[in-house]
Design a protein around this motif. Structure first.
Motif, PDB file in Angstrom:
ATOM      1  N   THR A  61       0.841  -1.206   0.000  1.00  0.00           N
ATOM      2  CA  THR A  61       0.000   0.000   0.000  1.00  0.00           C
ATOM      3  C   THR A  61       0.874   1.254   0.000  1.00  0.00           C
ATOM      4  N   TRP A  62       1.910   1.256   0.848  1.00  0.00           N
ATOM      5  CA  TRP A  62       2.812   2.411   0.923  1.00  0.00           C
ATOM      6  C   TRP A  62       3.529   2.619  -0.417  1.00  0.00           C
ATOM      7  N   CYS A  66       3.030   6.024  -2.380  1.00  0.00           N
ATOM      8  CA  CYS A  66       4.119   7.002  -2.254  1.00  0.00           C
ATOM      9  C   CYS A  66       5.246   6.835  -3.264  1.00  0.00           C
TER      10      CYS A  66
END
Lengths: 79, 507
Positions: A61-62, A66
């Motif tokens: 997810t990160w 990002c």
């Protein structure tokens, strides 16, 4: 402000993170055949593997949020 | 998944009939809303590159989770115990592997209007040999995948209806429905039906888990049974089991991410944002699907102890029967579960068939046979060849050959050999076209030979041996011979990232 163009494959942190999590999600580091203690009927090592799997999902997810922005949407908007 | 469900019969036929009608209605809806769908390859095969986050998510979901996840995984968990917990992380690995190529691939897909995985290989290498070999491997792998789904549909339908609908009628009924809605709306029909099918599957597995927990005992009683009778099922894997765990992570992670139908879906996303959102959701689905069916298999250990391997294959049917006898709610929930299982198989099969047709339409017929044909004609040829392949596969499913049956088992082993061309080609300018071809061919031959011989040195799967040789030749050949200046310049223009960098260098 111009957005930062970034790809996960070019980020050392992404390779290191996935490398560590991949190593931990393979259960080589437990004593062979051990299963005690059990928690809610689940062997301790299985719970650790589930926790690492969840950590892998969170790390994904990160990375997606990002470390991935190729600007493809902006190019699309400009057309 | 051969099982007889005592509770099935006419209620099963009702659910399957309703389900078939609903799928046709979805196809008709997609057709009426997008009249021009059969005039454009982009519209037909990629849904006009406009799939939103939710539909895209479910269509990715359908490529990864099939009816086999529900019916085949619990028996494996039953037999292996916690050593099969690997089924949760290996599904997460697929998303991890995506992150190493999907961002750039999506961007290139937009820039060069890529339609299929072979389209990308052709753009990158401009080599007929590499493109045709990759197309053949993909069609072969997809064909076998489709065959597996057809066998599963037939057995599932005859099982659910208690044999009221024979195996063959079940297969024909669902194939006709599937082809009809795919022809009507192309990718949009497939993606919309995938959404309904995914929801049905999720409902089914959760009901199965809840029912099993309520009526058949929980994990502690399963652990007590294992501790008394088979402690190795509880223990941390070691030796061969550990090697198998590792192989599954790598083989499934890479193999399922580059499944041609999964790869192609990256091009269907409406935007990068949409694709990212779908991937984030997919990263957590293994807990809700593979994790849930794994628990069901473990509960089966105490609910039905001492089953033989053949008997354990019927585990989900036994659990469903036991639950259906409890009350009316679980009776209908189990009927819906099996409807959902068949729905999931159909949703995987339709995705595979669409990609199969797209490779015929665009990469073989459209590129080498009749480049000047209209898009309508290319689509029509893809559809017709797809149907011809379906007929051949159905005949194989009904009359399995006595010998050489393993030819129809190779799937991952073959598909994974296209990975170096697909992924390394995205980043490495020096990649040598000949080395890619030789690696792909040699890897396939080695993987097939090891599979046929049942040879598994060091416990490592045949597909991984093939991939290792493939990579060795591909990387070694490229390091030794490099790419010609013209090839490197061309690669530079295509894969330079961000794209503006190539333009700047050209100036």
């Amino acid at each position: 402000m111009k957005k930062r163009i970034t790809e996960p494959v070019k980020k050392p942190a992404v390779w290191i993170g996935f490398g560590v999590l991949f190593t931990l999600v393979t259960p080589w580091y437990f004593p062979a055949g051990s299963w005690s203690p059990l928690f809610w009927g689940i062997p301790y090592w299985a719970l650790i593997i589930i926790a690492v799997s969840l950590a892998l999902s969170i790390f994904i997810t990160w990375v997606v949020l990002c470390q991935w922005d190729t600007g493809a949407d902006e190019t699309e908007d400009e057309r | 998944m051969n099982m007889e469900l005592a509770f099935g019969g006419w209620s099963g036929i009702l659910v399957l009939g309703l389900y078939g009608g609903l799928m046709l209605a979805v196809g008709l809806f997609a057709f009426l809303r997008h009249r021009g769908v059969r005039e454009s390859l982009d519209e037909y095969y990629l849904g006009g590159r406009g799939l939103g986050a939710m539909v895209l998510f479910f269509t990715f979901f359908a490529t990864q989770y099939s009816g086999n996840t529900v019916v085949g995984y619990p028996p494996t968990a039953y037999r292996l115990g916690y050593q099969y917990l690997v089924s949760v992380p290996f599904f997460i690995m697929i998303i991890m592997v995506y992150l190493f190529f999907a961002p750039r691939l999506y961007s290139l897909g937009r820039r060069f209007s890529l339609l299929t995985p072979v389209d990308w290989i052709d753009l990158r290498f401009r080599s007929k040999r590499v493109s045709v070999l990759a197309a053949i491997l993909m069609l072969y792998g997809l064909g076998n995948y489709l065959l597996e789904q057809f066998v599963a549909i037939g057995q599932g339908v005859s099982g659910l209806t208690g044999g009221t609908i024979p195996y063959q009628v079940g297969v024909i009924f669902f194939i006709v429905i599937m082809v009809a809605y795919s022809w009507l709306g192309g990718m949009r029909s497939v993606a919309y039906t995938d959404t309904i099918q995914g929801l049905a599957l999720l409902f089914g597995v959760f009901t199965l888990l809840i029912g099993s927990l309520i009526y058949l005992g929980g994990l502690p009683s399963a652990a007590a049974t294992m501790a008394a009778n088979a402690p190795q099922k509880l223990g941390a894997p070691t030796g061969t089991a550990l090697t198998t765990w590792f192989c599954l992570l790598v083989l499934v992670g890479i193999g399922a991410a580059i499944y041609p139908h999964a790869f192609q879906r990256i091009f269907s996303a409406r935007s990068e944002r949409t694709l990212k959102r779908s991937f984030i959701r997919m990263a957590y689905m293994p807990f809700l699907t593979a994790g849930v069916v794994f628990m069901v298999g473990i509960i089966g250990i105490s609910a039905f102890p001492d089953l033989t391997t053949a008997q354990s294959e019927q585990l989900v049917g036994m659990l469903a029967n036991a639950l259906a006898n409890q009350n009316a709610f679980f009776y209908w929930a189990m009927v819906l579960l099996f409807g959902g299982v068949i729905a999931a198989i159909v949703s995987t099969a339709d995705s595979v068939l669409l990609t199969f047709s797209s490779i015929i339409s665009h990469d073989l017929y459209g590129r080498y046979v009749a480049p000047d044909a209209s898009e309508y004609r290319k689509i029509l040829v893809g559809k017709l060849v797809g149907v011809a392949a379906v007929v051949v596969l159905v005949l194989i499913a009904w009359y399995p050959p006595g010998t050489l049956y393993q030819i129809f088992v190779l799937k991952f082993e073959v598909l994974i050999q296209t990975a170096p061309a697909l992924i390394l080609g995205l980043y490495w300018r020096r990649l040598n076209t000949q080395a890619v071809f030789v690696g792909m061919l040699a890897g396939t031959i080695l993987a097939a030979a090891f599979t046929f011989a049942g040879y598994r040195p060091l416990g490592v799967f045949s597909g991984l041996w093939g991939l290792s040789l493939n990579l060795l030749l591909c990387v070694g050949g490229s390091l030794l011979f490099g790419a010609s200046p013209a090839q490197r310049e061309r690669a530079e223009e295509i894969i330079a990232f961000p794209p503006s960098a190539a333009a700047a260098r050209a100036v």
